[in-house]
Structures are given as C-alpha cells and as structure tokens.
Write a protein that holds these residues in place. Structure first.
Motif, PDB file in Angstrom:
ATOM      1  N   THR A  11      96.713  16.445  39.276  1.00 23.18           N
ATOM      2  CA  THR A  11      96.129  16.542  37.734  1.00 23.18           C
ATOM      3  C   THR A  11      94.383  17.019  38.043  1.00 23.18           C
ATOM      4  OG1 THR A  11      97.370  14.866  37.157  1.00 23.18           O
ATOM      5  CG2 THR A  11      95.498  15.213  35.530  1.00 23.18           C
ATOM      6  N   TYR A  12      93.915  16.599  38.910  1.00 25.29           N
ATOM      7  CA  TYR A  12      92.388  16.922  39.044  1.00 25.29           C
ATOM      8  C   TYR A  12      92.503  18.366  39.739  1.00 25.29           C
ATOM      9  CZ  TYR A  12      91.125  11.923  39.040  1.00 25.29           C
ATOM     10  OH  TYR A  12      91.016  10.774  38.820  1.00 25.29           O
ATOM     11  N   LEU A  13      93.484  18.733  40.389  1.00 23.46           N
ATOM     12  CA  LEU A  13      93.332  20.301  40.987  1.00 23.46           C
ATOM     13  C   LEU A  13      93.873  21.170  39.635  1.00 23.46           C
ATOM     14  CD1 LEU A  13      95.036  19.835  44.423  1.00 23.46           C
ATOM     15  CD2 LEU A  13      92.681  20.335  43.996  1.00 23.46           C
ATOM     16  N   LEU A  14      94.575  20.856  38.806  1.00 20.42           N
ATOM     17  CA  LEU A  14      95.087  21.551  37.596  1.00 20.42           C
ATOM     18  C   LEU A  14      93.646  21.705  36.817  1.00 20.42           C
ATOM     19  CD1 LEU A  14      96.922  23.003  35.895  1.00 20.42           C
ATOM     20  CD2 LEU A  14      97.712  20.586  34.951  1.00 20.42           C
ATOM     21  N   GLY A  15      93.032  20.753  36.432  1.00 22.98           N
ATOM     22  CA  GLY A  15      91.851  20.876  35.724  1.00 22.98           C
ATOM     23  C   GLY A  15      90.618  21.849  36.492  1.00 22.98           C
ATOM     24  N   ASP A  16      90.761  21.832  37.839  1.00 25.04           N
ATOM     25  CA  ASP A  16      89.669  22.769  38.445  1.00 25.04           C
ATOM     26  C   ASP A  16      90.298  24.089  38.408  1.00 25.04           C
ATOM     27  OD1 ASP A  16      88.093  20.412  39.222  1.00 25.04           O
ATOM     28  OD2 ASP A  16      89.057  20.257  41.363  1.00 25.04           O
ATOM     29  N   ALA A  17      91.591  24.392  38.446  1.00 26.13           N
ATOM     30  CA  ALA A  17      92.077  25.669  38.272  1.00 26.13           C
ATOM     31  C   ALA A  17      91.989  26.265  36.878  1.00 26.13           C
ATOM     32  CB  ALA A  17      93.617  25.691  38.659  1.00 26.13           C
ATOM     33  N   LEU A  18      92.223  25.514  35.918  1.00 28.38           N
ATOM     34  CA  LEU A  18      92.143  25.575  34.428  1.00 28.38           C
ATOM     35  C   LEU A  18      90.697  26.026  34.218  1.00 28.38           C
ATOM     36  CD1 LEU A  18      94.490  23.332  32.689  1.00 28.38           C
ATOM     37  CD2 LEU A  18      94.798  25.971  33.109  1.00 28.38           C
ATOM     38  N   ARG A  19      89.694  25.255  34.855  1.00 32.34           N
ATOM     39  CA  ARG A  19      88.097  25.584  34.576  1.00 32.34           C
ATOM     40  C   ARG A  19      87.991  26.802  35.083  1.00 32.34           C
ATOM     41  NH1 ARG A  19      87.026  21.043  36.813  1.00 32.34           N
ATOM     42  NH2 ARG A  19      87.940  19.794  35.074  1.00 32.34           N
ATOM     43  N   LEU A  20      88.462  27.148  36.349  1.00 36.81           N
ATOM     44  CA  LEU A  20      87.954  28.515  37.037  1.00 36.81           C
ATOM     45  C   LEU A  20      88.607  29.790  36.217  1.00 36.81           C
ATOM     46  CD1 LEU A  20      88.401  27.722  40.914  1.00 36.81           C
ATOM     47  CD2 LEU A  20      86.197  28.300  39.475  1.00 36.81           C
ATOM     48  N   PHE A  21      89.969  29.533  35.713  1.00 40.01           N
ATOM     49  CA  PHE A  21      90.709  30.623  34.985  1.00 40.01           C
ATOM     50  C   PHE A  21      90.107  30.866  33.565  1.00 40.01           C
ATOM     51  CE2 PHE A  21      93.548  30.182  38.438  1.00 40.01           C
ATOM     52  CZ  PHE A  21      93.744  31.556  38.912  1.00 40.01           C
ATOM     53  N   ALA A  22      89.607  29.958  32.870  1.00 40.67           N
ATOM     54  CA  ALA A  22      89.010  29.816  31.768  1.00 40.67           C
ATOM     55  C   ALA A  22      87.650  30.403  31.715  1.00 40.67           C
ATOM     56  CB  ALA A  22      89.268  28.526  31.070  1.00 40.67           C
ATOM     57  N   GLY A  23      87.147  30.405  32.775  1.00 42.89           N
ATOM     58  CA  GLY A  23      85.733  30.981  32.842  1.00 42.89           C
ATOM     59  C   GLY A  23      84.576  29.575  32.415  1.00 42.89           C
ATOM     60  N   TYR A  93      91.708  20.857  26.922  1.00 44.19           N
ATOM     61  CA  TYR A  93      92.390  20.850  28.165  1.00 44.19           C
ATOM     62  C   TYR A  93      91.784  19.790  29.153  1.00 44.19           C
ATOM     63  CZ  TYR A  93      89.419  24.076  30.659  1.00 44.19           C
ATOM     64  OH  TYR A  93      88.394  24.755  31.342  1.00 44.19           O
ATOM     65  N   ASP A  94      90.395  19.806  29.171  1.00 42.39           N
ATOM     66  CA  ASP A  94      89.714  18.847  30.203  1.00 42.39           C
ATOM     67  C   ASP A  94      89.957  17.343  29.674  1.00 42.39           C
ATOM     68  OD1 ASP A  94      88.457  19.830  32.544  1.00 42.39           O
ATOM     69  OD2 ASP A  94      86.993  20.754  31.504  1.00 42.39           O
ATOM     70  N   ASN A  95      89.954  17.212  28.425  1.00 46.48           N
ATOM     71  CA  ASN A  95      89.807  15.892  27.660  1.00 46.48           C
ATOM     72  C   ASN A  95      91.511  15.460  27.985  1.00 46.48           C
ATOM     73  OD1 ASN A  95      87.327  15.108  26.920  1.00 46.48           O
ATOM     74  ND2 ASN A  95      87.479  16.767  25.453  1.00 46.48           N
ATOM     75  N   PHE A  96      92.413  16.277  27.716  1.00 49.78           N
ATOM     76  CA  PHE A  96      93.788  16.063  27.830  1.00 49.78           C
ATOM     77  C   PHE A  96      94.127  15.509  29.282  1.00 49.78           C
ATOM     78  CE2 PHE A  96      97.927  17.456  29.265  1.00 49.78           C
ATOM     79  CZ  PHE A  96      98.746  16.564  28.351  1.00 49.78           C
ATOM     80  N   LEU A  97      93.596  16.333  30.390  1.00 50.51           N
ATOM     81  CA  LEU A  97      93.929  15.707  31.689  1.00 50.51           C
ATOM     82  C   LEU A  97      93.079  14.734  31.997  1.00 50.51           C
ATOM     83  CD1 LEU A  97      93.922  19.533  33.217  1.00 50.51           C
ATOM     84  CD2 LEU A  97      95.699  18.145  32.853  1.00 50.51           C
ATOM     85  N   MET A  98      92.009  14.623  31.510  1.00 52.62           N
ATOM     86  CA  MET A  98      91.496  13.004  31.883  1.00 52.62           C
ATOM     87  C   MET A  98      92.136  12.069  31.150  1.00 52.62           C
ATOM     88  SD  MET A  98      88.947  13.992  33.764  1.00 52.62           S
ATOM     89  CE  MET A  98      88.272  12.085  33.758  1.00 52.62           C
ATOM     90  N   ALA A  99      92.765  12.183  30.060  1.00 55.92           N
ATOM     91  CA  ALA A  99      93.623  11.025  29.568  1.00 55.92           C
ATOM     92  C   ALA A  99      94.769  11.114  30.272  1.00 55.92           C
ATOM     93  CB  ALA A  99      94.115  11.584  28.152  1.00 55.92           C
ATOM     94  N   VAL A 100      95.356  12.004  30.931  1.00 52.99           N
ATOM     95  CA  VAL A 100      96.475  12.133  31.806  1.00 52.99           C
ATOM     96  C   VAL A 100      96.096  11.165  33.225  1.00 52.99           C
ATOM     97  CG1 VAL A 100      98.149  13.324  33.573  1.00 52.99           C
ATOM     98  CG2 VAL A 100      97.582  13.966  31.125  1.00 52.99           C
ATOM     99  N   GLY A 101      94.755  11.546  33.546  1.00 53.79           N
ATOM    100  CA  GLY A 101      94.144  10.959  34.775  1.00 53.79           C
ATOM    101  C   GLY A 101      94.121   9.384  34.525  1.00 53.79           C
ATOM    102  N   PHE A 102      93.605   9.136  33.364  1.00 54.15           N
ATOM    103  CA  PHE A 102      93.363   7.613  32.937  1.00 54.15           C
ATOM    104  C   PHE A 102      94.812   6.983  32.933  1.00 54.15           C
ATOM    105  CE2 PHE A 102      89.280   8.729  30.554  1.00 54.15           C
ATOM    106  CZ  PHE A 102      88.415   8.364  31.618  1.00 54.15           C
ATOM    107  N   PHE A 103      95.815   7.569  32.326  1.00 58.17           N
ATOM    108  CA  PHE A 103      97.359   6.965  32.276  1.00 58.17           C
ATOM    109  C   PHE A 103      97.605   6.573  33.679  1.00 58.17           C
ATOM    110  CE2 PHE A 103     101.765   7.515  32.173  1.00 58.17           C
ATOM    111  CZ  PHE A 103     101.940   6.353  31.484  1.00 58.17           C
ATOM    112  N   ILE A 104      97.531   7.602  34.467  1.00 60.07           N
ATOM    113  CA  ILE A 104      97.875   7.574  35.969  1.00 60.07           C
ATOM    114  C   ILE A 104      97.159   6.271  36.864  1.00 60.07           C
ATOM    115  CG2 ILE A 104      98.043   8.679  38.128  1.00 60.07           C
ATOM    116  CD1 ILE A 104      98.503  11.409  36.591  1.00 60.07           C
ATOM    117  N   ASN A 105      95.937   6.464  36.430  1.00 57.56           N
ATOM    118  CA  ASN A 105      95.079   5.203  37.171  1.00 57.56           C
ATOM    119  C   ASN A 105      95.424   4.045  36.461  1.00 57.56           C
ATOM    120  OD1 ASN A 105      93.190   6.388  39.233  1.00 57.56           O
ATOM    121  ND2 ASN A 105      92.224   7.460  37.298  1.00 57.56           N
ATOM    122  N   GLY A 106      95.916   3.851  35.344  1.00 55.67           N
ATOM    123  CA  GLY A 106      96.229   2.742  34.474  1.00 55.67           C
ATOM    124  C   GLY A 106      97.617   2.333  35.329  1.00 55.67           C
TER     125      GLY A 106
END
Length: 123
Positions: A11-23, A93-106
């Motif tokens: 999930t963290y890596l997906l966020g990094d990749a999206l951030r790069l491709f989105a500019g 997308y970052d906020n969505f992936l952070m919510a996913v990360g919070f869910f996984i941490n939970g």
C-alpha cells in the motif's frame, strides 16, 4: 501476521508510485524541501520496518511468541501514529491509501492483541 505487513508495505509503495506517475512528487525533495542524504537514510529505515516485521513473523520461534506479539503491536501503533501526523494529504488517492493503511494497521493491532500462542503454534 506477515501477510498484513506485506499488504501494508505494498500500500505504501503504491502510494509512492502513484505520486511519481501523477507528477505530485518532485525528485530530490521531501515535502517541498531539498532532501539530504540523512533524510533519505531515515526514510529507508522507517520503510524497512515493514520488511523486518515480515521476516520476524515468518521466522521467530514459538518460544519468542510474547515478544513477537508485542513487536507487532508496537510497530503497528507506531506506523498508525506516524501516518496520523501527515493527514490530510492534498490528493484523493493519497487520502484513500492512508485510510487503507489505517485499516491494515487497525487489523494488525486487533489481531496481535487477540493473538494466542495456540494460534501461532498451528501456523
């Protein structure tokens, strides 16, 4: 437990990749500031925690169960608090992936809290 850490890392890596491709990421900068080698070092250390937790959950013996359980709780809570400091993010997308990360941490916290030695032994 290792699978939860794998999903969190991806999930963290997906966020990094999206951030790069989105500019949305500027090479050589962290949050708009020029990054120093020590900043990159600490970023690598923080992100390595997921890999360490995967390996610990796969390879630690039954005699170290209570230590492993506490490590899962502490590191997951640490990631939860660390990521909480960064919200909200400017992109959906970052906020969505952070919510996913919070869910996984939970899930990791809940599962580790309820984890029993008999479940660990049966894996």
């Amino acid at each position: 437990m290792a699978s939860l850490w794998i999903v969190l890392m991806l999930t963290y890596l997906l966020g990094d990749a999206l951030r790069l491709f989105a500019g949305d990421a500027i090479p050589g900068q962290i949050e708009g500031n020029a990054a120093t080698p020590i900043m990159w070092f600490w970023a690598a250390v923080v992100m390595s925690f997921t890999q360490v937790m995967i390996m610990l959950n796969l390879f630690l013996s039954l005699t170290l169960f209570s230590w492993l359980r506490m490590a899962n709780i502490i590191v997951s809570l640490g990631f939860f608090l660390f990521n909480l400091m960064g919200i909200p993010y400017p992109t959906a997308y970052d906020n969505f992936l952070m919510a996913v990360g919070f869910f996984i941490n939970g899930l990791t916290l809940w599962y580790a809290w309820r984890w029993s030695i008999s479940e660990y032994a049966s894996i």
